[in-house]
Scaffold this motif. Structure first.
Motif, PDB file in Angstrom:
ATOM      1  N   SER A  48      -9.509   6.729   7.156  1.00  0.00           N
ATOM      2  CA  SER A  48      -9.103   5.890   6.017  1.00  0.00           C
ATOM      3  C   SER A  48      -8.082   6.543   5.108  1.00  0.00           C
ATOM      4  N   THR A 303     -10.826  -1.035  -6.850  1.00  0.00           N
ATOM      5  CA  THR A 303     -10.178  -1.659  -5.697  1.00  0.00           C
ATOM      6  C   THR A 303      -8.684  -1.375  -5.583  1.00  0.00           C
ATOM      7  N   GLY A 325     -14.526  -1.921  -0.904  1.00  0.00           N
ATOM      8  CA  GLY A 325     -13.071  -1.905  -0.775  1.00  0.00           C
ATOM      9  C   GLY A 325     -12.610  -1.255   0.513  1.00  0.00           C
ATOM     10  N   ASP A 329     -10.574  -2.940   3.561  1.00  0.00           N
ATOM     11  CA  ASP A 329      -9.300  -2.317   3.917  1.00  0.00           C
ATOM     12  C   ASP A 329      -9.576  -0.901   4.412  1.00  0.00           C
ATOM     13  N   TRP A 332      -7.383   2.017   3.240  1.00  0.00           N
ATOM     14  CA  TRP A 332      -7.105   1.986   1.804  1.00  0.00           C
ATOM     15  C   TRP A 332      -6.406   3.260   1.349  1.00  0.00           C
TER      16      TRP A 332
END
Length: 370
Positions: A48, A303, A325, A329, A332
């Motif tokens: 991520s 977010t 969040g 995604d 992110w």
């Protein structure tokens, strides 16, 4: 330079940015053992862009699970199930891997959220839950058993055994779950704790067992690896646990070498009234940080990259932890780095994905093809 993408040190653990993937229950284990769902979930979020990924609430004994599908680490089978997943993460990602150790207490023996989340009666496949006191979580439910001296010792030993297993698995850090109305929070909150012995009544007594658990885990987890604590900073119920009591607890944990406080809230009573809004829990992290000097994490409806950047830049918290969040995604951290001018690690198979406007997102990389 982006504050969110500046490094931070937790004991010997050097993190290149201030983002953690928060622990998120998946309710998908087999008798506590991780499976192919966890393999996909963990490996995906290990890419991520966050500096640390925290494995979901991992329960230290079978009756400590929230649901029959909750993850555990209480025997050789549950330990073995995590090995190939962690081995895959280490091959593909540079993220630090933490684990949240937990016990649900009276909130155990529940259906999964997508099946209503209510208590499963013993006659329908549930189990007898335990708690500080024989007080049910909500009116009409079966009461838990109040933990006696042998029960307290059993749970404490289970936390210790799980911490040792986590270390054998190569886990980089632990977070102890003192929040969300689960067992340790039940000891802290006067809403759930009605004991009249040394573990109930005064604030000092209500903190006693949680501090004993922390001490026991810290004693067996390697000194160079950090141990943090997730707290519910308030019950959102009059007469319950609150921010001032949380600060006193944090100061006691500081004496014992806690490495971070992850400031969440609520969960101990269905009567709670939570004023949900973006960053609604950030002031709690700020208050704890200012009163104690401890490293704090902010979590809850964070977010947007600029929102996270402002939290760290302003000193309201040292790190941010994202849960839902990140599910929405899973890259992110990449998108935040692009927006804020930061850098993230990414596997070379994905280097070609960086936008032409952010050619340094993954550092100095080249991708040639015939």
């Amino acid at each position: 330079m982006s504050a969110l993408f500046s490094p931070i040190q937790l004991r010997d653990l050097a993190l290149p940015n201030r983002i953690m993937v928060a622990p998120m229950c998946q309710y998908s284990a087999d008798d506590g053992a991780a499976n192919d769902w966890h393999f996909t979930h963990i490996n995906s979020l290990a890419l991520s862009g966050a500096a640390m990924f925290c494995i979901e609430a991992t329960h230290v004994e079978a009756i400590g699970r929230i649901t029959p599908g909750c993850l555990g680490l209480w025997n050789d089978a549950t330990e073995a199930a995590l090995k190939p997943i962690l081995a895959s993460v280490r091959r593909r990602s540079k993220t630090a891997v933490a684990m949240q150790l937990a016990h649900a207490g009276r909130k155990g023996s529940s259906h999964t959220p997508w099946n209503g989340g209510q208590l499963i009666p013993i006659a329908e496949g549930g189990w007898q839950t335990v708690a500080p006191s024989a007080v049910p979580h909500k009116e009409g439910e079966a009461a838990p058993l109040a933990l006696d001296a042998p029960g307290l010792a059993r749970v404490r030993d289970a936390f210790v055994a799980a911490a040792k297993r986590a270390d054998r698995l190569g886990i980089d850090a632990l977070e102890l779950h003192f929040a969300h109305g689960y067992l340790v929070h039940q000891f802290l909150s006067p809403i759930a704790n009605k004991r009249t012995d040394q573990y109930g009544g005064s604030l000092e007594n209500r903190m006693r067992y949680p501090l004993e658990l922390f001490d026991a885990v810290r004693a067996v987890f390697p000194d160079h690896k950090p141990v943090g604590v997730k707290v519910s900073a308030t019950d959102w119920v009059d007469g319950g646990w609150d921010i001032m009591q949380t600060i006193i607890l944090a100061l006691e944990l500081k004496k014992r070498g806690v490495d971070w406080i992850d400031a969440s809230s609520g969960g101990v009573s269905p009567l709670q009234k939570i004023p949900l809004a973006p960053g609604y829990q950030v002031p709690m992290a700020k208050a704890i940080k200012e009163a104690t000097g401890l490293t704090t994490m902010a979590v809850g409806l964070i977010t947007q990259p600029q929102q996270a950047e402002e939290i760290v830049t302003s000193g309201k918290a040292d790190m941010v932890a994202l849960a839902r969040g990140m599910l929405y995604d899973p890259r992110w951290g990449w998108h935040a780095a692009a927006e804020l001018g930061g850098h993230v690690d990414a596997p070379p198979q994905y280097w070609r994905s960086q936008p032409s406007t952010h050619k340094e997102l993954f550092g100095a990389t080249t991708f040639g093809a015939r």
